[in-house]
Design a protein around this motif. Sequence first.
Motif, PDB file in Angstrom:
ATOM      1  N   THR A  43      14.007  -2.170  13.505  1.00 12.26           N
ATOM      2  CA  THR A  43      13.498  -2.728  12.246  1.00 12.26           C
ATOM      3  C   THR A  43      14.565  -3.626  11.633  1.00 12.26           C
ATOM      4  O   THR A  43      15.676  -3.173  11.358  1.00 12.26           O
ATOM      5  CB  THR A  43      13.142  -1.610  11.248  1.00 12.26           C
ATOM      6  OG1 THR A  43      12.160  -0.749  11.830  1.00 12.26           O
ATOM      7  CG2 THR A  43      12.580  -2.190   9.957  1.00 12.26           C
TER       8      THR A  43
ATOM      9  N   THR B  84       8.498   1.924   2.008  1.00 10.92           N
ATOM     10  CA  THR B  84       8.171   0.994   3.092  1.00 10.92           C
ATOM     11  C   THR B  84       9.168   1.115   4.239  1.00 10.92           C
ATOM     12  O   THR B  84       8.788   1.085   5.415  1.00 10.92           O
ATOM     13  CB  THR B  84       8.160  -0.451   2.565  1.00 10.92           C
ATOM     14  OG1 THR B  84       7.266  -0.542   1.451  1.00 10.92           O
ATOM     15  CG2 THR B  84       7.715  -1.425   3.648  1.00 10.92           C
TER      16      THR B  84
ATOM     17  N   ASP C 117      12.079  -7.814   8.571  1.00  6.61           N
ATOM     18  CA  ASP C 117      10.836  -7.022   8.655  1.00  6.61           C
ATOM     19  C   ASP C 117      10.582  -6.278   7.345  1.00  6.61           C
ATOM     20  O   ASP C 117       9.465  -6.275   6.817  1.00  6.61           O
ATOM     21  CB  ASP C 117      10.939  -5.977   9.780  1.00  6.61           C
ATOM     22  CG  ASP C 117      10.943  -6.575  11.167  1.00  6.61           C
ATOM     23  OD1 ASP C 117      10.394  -7.675  11.341  1.00  6.61           O
ATOM     24  OD2 ASP C 117      11.502  -5.919  12.079  1.00  6.61           O
ATOM     25  N   LEU C 118      11.622  -5.636   6.842  1.00  5.11           N
ATOM     26  CA  LEU C 118      11.476  -4.849   5.622  1.00  5.11           C
ATOM     27  C   LEU C 118      11.205  -5.743   4.426  1.00  5.11           C
ATOM     28  O   LEU C 118      10.324  -5.443   3.597  1.00  5.11           O
ATOM     29  CB  LEU C 118      12.746  -4.020   5.398  1.00  5.11           C
ATOM     30  CG  LEU C 118      12.786  -3.140   4.150  1.00  5.11           C
ATOM     31  CD1 LEU C 118      11.574  -2.217   4.082  1.00  5.11           C
ATOM     32  CD2 LEU C 118      14.074  -2.319   4.120  1.00  5.11           C
TER      33      LEU C 118
ATOM     34  N   ARG D 248       8.372   4.128   6.365  1.00  4.62           N
ATOM     35  CA  ARG D 248       7.232   3.886   7.265  1.00  4.62           C
ATOM     36  C   ARG D 248       7.644   3.019   8.452  1.00  4.62           C
ATOM     37  O   ARG D 248       7.340   3.335   9.611  1.00  4.62           O
ATOM     38  CB  ARG D 248       6.086   3.220   6.500  1.00  4.62           C
ATOM     39  CG  ARG D 248       4.899   2.842   7.384  1.00  4.62           C
ATOM     40  CD  ARG D 248       3.772   2.240   6.571  1.00  4.62           C
ATOM     41  NE  ARG D 248       4.173   1.039   5.862  1.00  4.62           N
ATOM     42  CZ  ARG D 248       4.263  -0.176   6.428  1.00  4.62           C
ATOM     43  NH1 ARG D 248       3.994  -0.331   7.725  1.00  4.62           N
ATOM     44  NH2 ARG D 248       4.608  -1.228   5.709  1.00  4.62           N
ATOM     45  N   LEU D 249       8.368   1.933   8.181  1.00  3.01           N
ATOM     46  CA  LEU D 249       8.777   1.035   9.264  1.00  3.01           C
ATOM     47  C   LEU D 249       9.755   1.707  10.218  1.00  3.01           C
ATOM     48  O   LEU D 249       9.655   1.546  11.443  1.00  3.01           O
ATOM     49  CB  LEU D 249       9.401  -0.236   8.681  1.00  3.01           C
ATOM     50  CG  LEU D 249       8.444  -1.195   7.965  1.00  3.01           C
ATOM     51  CD1 LEU D 249       9.220  -2.361   7.374  1.00  3.01           C
ATOM     52  CD2 LEU D 249       7.378  -1.712   8.917  1.00  3.01           C
TER      53      LEU D 249
ATOM     54  N   GLU E 175       7.774   4.016  12.414  1.00  2.00           N
ATOM     55  CA  GLU E 175       6.896   3.329  13.367  1.00  2.00           C
ATOM     56  C   GLU E 175       7.669   2.568  14.439  1.00  2.00           C
ATOM     57  O   GLU E 175       7.301   2.583  15.622  1.00  2.00           O
ATOM     58  CB  GLU E 175       5.984   2.351  12.619  1.00  2.00           C
ATOM     59  CG  GLU E 175       4.955   3.032  11.729  1.00  2.00           C
ATOM     60  CD  GLU E 175       4.156   2.056  10.892  1.00  2.00           C
ATOM     61  OE1 GLU E 175       3.180   2.490  10.261  1.00  2.00           O
ATOM     62  OE2 GLU E 175       4.517   0.853  10.849  1.00  2.00           O
ATOM     63  N   LYS E 176       8.754   1.889  14.035  1.00  2.00           N
ATOM     64  CA  LYS E 176       9.471   1.015  14.965  1.00  2.00           C
ATOM     65  C   LYS E 176      10.830   1.545  15.390  1.00  2.00           C
ATOM     66  O   LYS E 176      11.400   1.072  16.377  1.00  2.00           O
ATOM     67  CB  LYS E 176       9.671  -0.368  14.318  1.00  2.00           C
ATOM     68  CG  LYS E 176       8.391  -1.075  13.907  1.00  2.00           C
ATOM     69  CD  LYS E 176       8.670  -2.403  13.231  1.00  2.00           C
ATOM     70  CE  LYS E 176       9.339  -3.383  14.169  1.00  2.00           C
ATOM     71  NZ  LYS E 176       9.492  -4.725  13.563  1.00  2.00           N
TER      72      LYS E 176
ATOM     73  N   SER F 282      14.901 -11.791   2.196  1.00  2.00           N
ATOM     74  CA  SER F 282      15.833 -10.838   2.809  1.00  2.00           C
ATOM     75  C   SER F 282      17.010 -10.535   1.895  1.00  2.00           C
ATOM     76  O   SER F 282      17.413  -9.372   1.736  1.00  2.00           O
ATOM     77  CB  SER F 282      16.340 -11.385   4.151  1.00  2.00           C
ATOM     78  OG  SER F 282      15.279 -11.507   5.073  1.00  2.00           O
TER      79      SER F 282
ATOM     80  N   ASN G 270       9.827  -8.719   4.375  1.00  3.06           N
ATOM     81  CA  ASN G 270       8.466  -9.261   4.462  1.00  3.06           C
ATOM     82  C   ASN G 270       7.429  -8.214   4.056  1.00  3.06           C
ATOM     83  O   ASN G 270       6.435  -8.517   3.402  1.00  3.06           O
ATOM     84  CB  ASN G 270       8.182  -9.741   5.884  1.00  3.06           C
ATOM     85  CG  ASN G 270       8.921 -11.014   6.235  1.00  3.06           C
ATOM     86  OD1 ASN G 270       9.395 -11.727   5.351  1.00  3.06           O
ATOM     87  ND2 ASN G 270       9.038 -11.305   7.525  1.00  3.06           N
ATOM     88  N   ALA G 271       7.669  -6.966   4.456  1.00  2.72           N
ATOM     89  CA  ALA G 271       6.701  -5.903   4.169  1.00  2.72           C
ATOM     90  C   ALA G 271       6.594  -5.598   2.682  1.00  2.72           C
ATOM     91  O   ALA G 271       5.540  -5.151   2.210  1.00  2.72           O
ATOM     92  CB  ALA G 271       7.075  -4.632   4.938  1.00  2.72           C
ATOM     93  N   VAL G 272       7.675  -5.836   1.932  1.00  3.85           N
ATOM     94  CA  VAL G 272       7.635  -5.566   0.485  1.00  3.85           C
ATOM     95  C   VAL G 272       7.525  -6.850  -0.336  1.00  3.85           C
ATOM     96  O   VAL G 272       7.549  -6.809  -1.560  1.00  3.85           O
ATOM     97  CB  VAL G 272       8.869  -4.752   0.034  1.00  3.85           C
ATOM     98  CG1 VAL G 272       8.855  -3.384   0.666  1.00  3.85           C
ATOM     99  CG2 VAL G 272      10.175  -5.482   0.335  1.00  3.85           C
TER     100      VAL G 272
END
Length: 210
Positions: free
Chosen positions: A32, A19, A36-37, A22-23, A26-27, A45, A39-41
């Motif tokens: 990032t 993940t 963000d990380l 990918r982030l 993309e960002k 935090s 939340n994505a997984v």
Amino acid sequence: MVEAETPELVPQREVILRTAARLFREKGYERTTVRDLANAVGLQSGSLFHHFATKTEILAEVMKRGLDLASEQVADAIAAESTPDARLKAMFRSYLKALLSPECRDYMTVLLYDFRSLPPDLAREVHGYRTTQENRWRAVLRESLSDDWSDAEIRLVSQFVFGAMCWSLQWYNPSGTATLDELAEQFMQMAMSACRVNDCTREEAAKDRT
């Protein structure tokens, strides 16, 4: 750096790395956030730091994971061949396919663009990791060259060609006119042409001395 981890953490660690790759692609790494990380997984935090000590460690591990994935594919392809020329072709073909594969692409793009975001200690670690793997590939290149090629010359050729291959992450279009096999062949010919030019230069220099 976090060394010890229990077996049940390994799957979640891989999800985090995948993940993060990918982030970061993309960002961008700097844009990032840890939130963000997380939340994505689906983690808090703070829970990320059960797996990694810092955000920069995650970045370094993403890069090393990409190198591992590419190296495994190249090693398998080389091992399946029995002649120097066949191993050389297999190396170029498998490395390019690994770079551009869905499995590796995010990881290797991060390595290409975000290496400068690493602190000095982790930059040295990733650089050493990459050098160790590239040395194995240079051994394959050396098999196809004359004995009077120095290590420095082989290193220069490999850096030139593999560097160019890495930038294919930026411009390669799967819907374009060249297939991956054709592109790999072109890269190999580029490398060998550079080698032939250098051999001709050696011969001319030798003639001038006689």
